[in-house]
Motif scaffolding. Sequence first.
Motif, PDB file in Angstrom:
ATOM      1  N   ARG A   1      42.313  31.624  20.430  1.00 27.71           N
ATOM      2  CA  ARG A   1      43.298  31.398  21.485  1.00 27.71           C
ATOM      3  C   ARG A   1      43.806  29.949  21.493  1.00 27.71           C
ATOM      4  NH1 ARG A   1      43.162  35.595  25.314  1.00 27.71           N
ATOM      5  NH2 ARG A   1      42.423  37.445  24.200  1.00 27.71           N
TER       6      ARG A   1
ATOM      7  N   THR B   1      47.659  41.171  32.901  1.00 25.79           N
ATOM      8  CA  THR B   1      47.339  39.919  32.215  1.00 25.79           C
ATOM      9  C   THR B   1      47.431  40.074  30.704  1.00 25.79           C
ATOM     10  OG1 THR B   1      44.982  40.476  32.205  1.00 25.79           O
ATOM     11  CG2 THR B   1      45.819  39.182  34.062  1.00 25.79           C
TER      12      THR B   1
ATOM     13  N   ARG C   1      51.860  36.765  33.451  1.00 20.72           N
ATOM     14  CA  ARG C   1      50.576  36.116  33.750  1.00 20.72           C
ATOM     15  C   ARG C   1      49.756  35.861  32.488  1.00 20.72           C
ATOM     16  NH1 ARG C   1      47.238  39.593  37.528  1.00 20.72           N
ATOM     17  NH2 ARG C   1      45.825  37.806  37.359  1.00 20.72           N
ATOM     18  N   LYS C   2      50.132  36.508  31.384  1.00 22.75           N
ATOM     19  CA  LYS C   2      49.361  36.375  30.158  1.00 22.75           C
ATOM     20  C   LYS C   2      49.232  34.925  29.713  1.00 22.75           C
ATOM     21  CE  LYS C   2      47.150  37.399  26.472  1.00 22.75           C
ATOM     22  NZ  LYS C   2      45.717  37.681  26.617  1.00 22.75           N
TER      23      LYS C   2
ATOM     24  N   PHE D   1      46.109  32.942  30.274  1.00 20.71           N
ATOM     25  CA  PHE D   1      44.898  33.311  29.547  1.00 20.71           C
ATOM     26  C   PHE D   1      44.979  32.923  28.070  1.00 20.71           C
ATOM     27  CE2 PHE D   1      45.186  35.902  33.278  1.00 20.71           C
ATOM     28  CZ  PHE D   1      43.887  35.995  33.734  1.00 20.71           C
TER      29      PHE D   1
ATOM     30  N   CYS E   1      47.128  34.514  21.461  1.00 19.05           N
ATOM     31  CA  CYS E   1      46.198  34.810  20.375  1.00 19.05           C
ATOM     32  C   CYS E   1      46.827  34.504  19.014  1.00 19.05           C
ATOM     33  CB  CYS E   1      45.734  36.260  20.435  1.00 19.05           C
ATOM     34  SG  CYS E   1      46.948  37.466  19.865  1.00 19.05           S
TER      35      CYS E   1
ATOM     36  N   ASP F   1      42.066  45.569  25.651  1.00 24.43           N
ATOM     37  CA  ASP F   1      43.320  44.821  25.687  1.00 24.43           C
ATOM     38  C   ASP F   1      44.133  45.041  24.422  1.00 24.43           C
ATOM     39  OD1 ASP F   1      42.757  43.866  28.168  1.00 24.43           O
ATOM     40  OD2 ASP F   1      42.210  41.847  27.525  1.00 24.43           O
TER      41      ASP F   1
END
Length: 476
Positions: free
Chosen positions: A159, A292, A297-298, A301, A304, A389
Amino acid sequence: MNQPRPLDWVGVEDPWVGVTVDLNALRHIVCEVLRVSATECGEPTAIGLQHQRAYARVYMFKLPGYNVVARLVAPLKPLFKTEGEVGAMDFVRSATSLPVPKVFAYCSEATNPVGVEWVLMEYMPGIEMGDAWDGMTLTQKRRLALDLVDLYDQLSRLRAAGIGSIYHSVYSVDDRNIVVKSIIGDKCHTRYPRSPRWRPLSAESLTLLKTHCSYPVKDGYNLGPLNDISILNYKLSIPSYSQTMPVFTTEEYVRLVSFNGNPTTRSDFDLPTREKFVELFQSLHTLYCDTTVLGPRKAAFGFCFSHGDLHEGNIFIDPQSGEITGIIDWEAAAFRPMWEAVSGVGWFAEDTQRFIYSSEDPENFADDTTEDAKLRAFFRNKLYDRNPDLFSCFYGGIELRAILAAATDIPRPIGQSELFLRRYYYEGYWNEARRGPFPWNMLEWQYKRVYLDRIEMKRLAALSEAASHENHELMT
């Protein structure tokens, strides 16, 4: 006589035109780096020609007991594309167990004896997934499905706070040694492993990397200009490194690739189409506000890591077991929204089965057999078991990916972005009963397009007339 093109078409048909490659110099470098004599090093053999794109030319050298691959890089996005590709391979090799080629040496400046940028790397065993597929048994395909799930899962756990390609951190002029800092306990340890860079960078290149790759990702790596496959299209205007700097929200990413850079490289004729795609994406993205994984809102977090050009020609497998033995061509690798990255590979990709792409209707699994249906179910179930996810992105991100693909398409007359928009609207993919009014008045938009078409036709006619007049004068 070549027909005039829209303003966006300012690239080249073949980026290798005018480039002179010295394969003898390349062979000498192979001997130098791997410490073998000239008699022990075979002649360069071109490989992958049936799938060869103009982005690179690939050669294999036979050495005592093993082979190595040299990837010659076309002069597109000089310095940054090669640095990003090597950084991506090193990063994934260090952070995952995925079979990624080891880089023995590379040069990201074309001012070397070979005449182009190059990467010397490990030869990966196996054959391309696309070539092996038809001859594989169900057991072998299930093994491949498990390895694909593992591939997506491992990459998804890498991430970053922003969207961009990854580069080795560079700290000094003596950049043959890449500084790697790590935290062990309460202390910071610094080590200087030997860099695979063949020669130290010039002061100019070093300054460019230090200036444009300044967002830390993790020990020894920084975030820098995005090398997305859509903005490496050599037939269009390729935005510079300063036009593809990292962004930090999904909507900024969609805007960046839709406009082909920031500031945009799209023409006044084509830009209104890209603006509508951004508007459509933003309206759709807002509907996912509570998730998320797919929604706005992703960003909180992190994004990737993804390969960026993962297709069945870039995955090697063992035809006996179905195991993935190699993943190549990391030039477009970057941190991106997860929904953009998890789309399946080759036969396992379902987007065109379920949704419109360009001018093509959804295939709706019409050619699938019962065995195919079981294999697809196996892949989906394993994806969900490994990481829910990932499954949400694979299945729920189809519409987002379709819009993004159309938004990044080349302009007319070859590109079909506007056809996608019309079909999307008139065939009811927005579903106003569930989503509310369509984001804009499509009829007004079509009138505007007619007006722009007339202006463009006049421009092209004027260019054609001027070219004819010039040819006539040359002949007389």
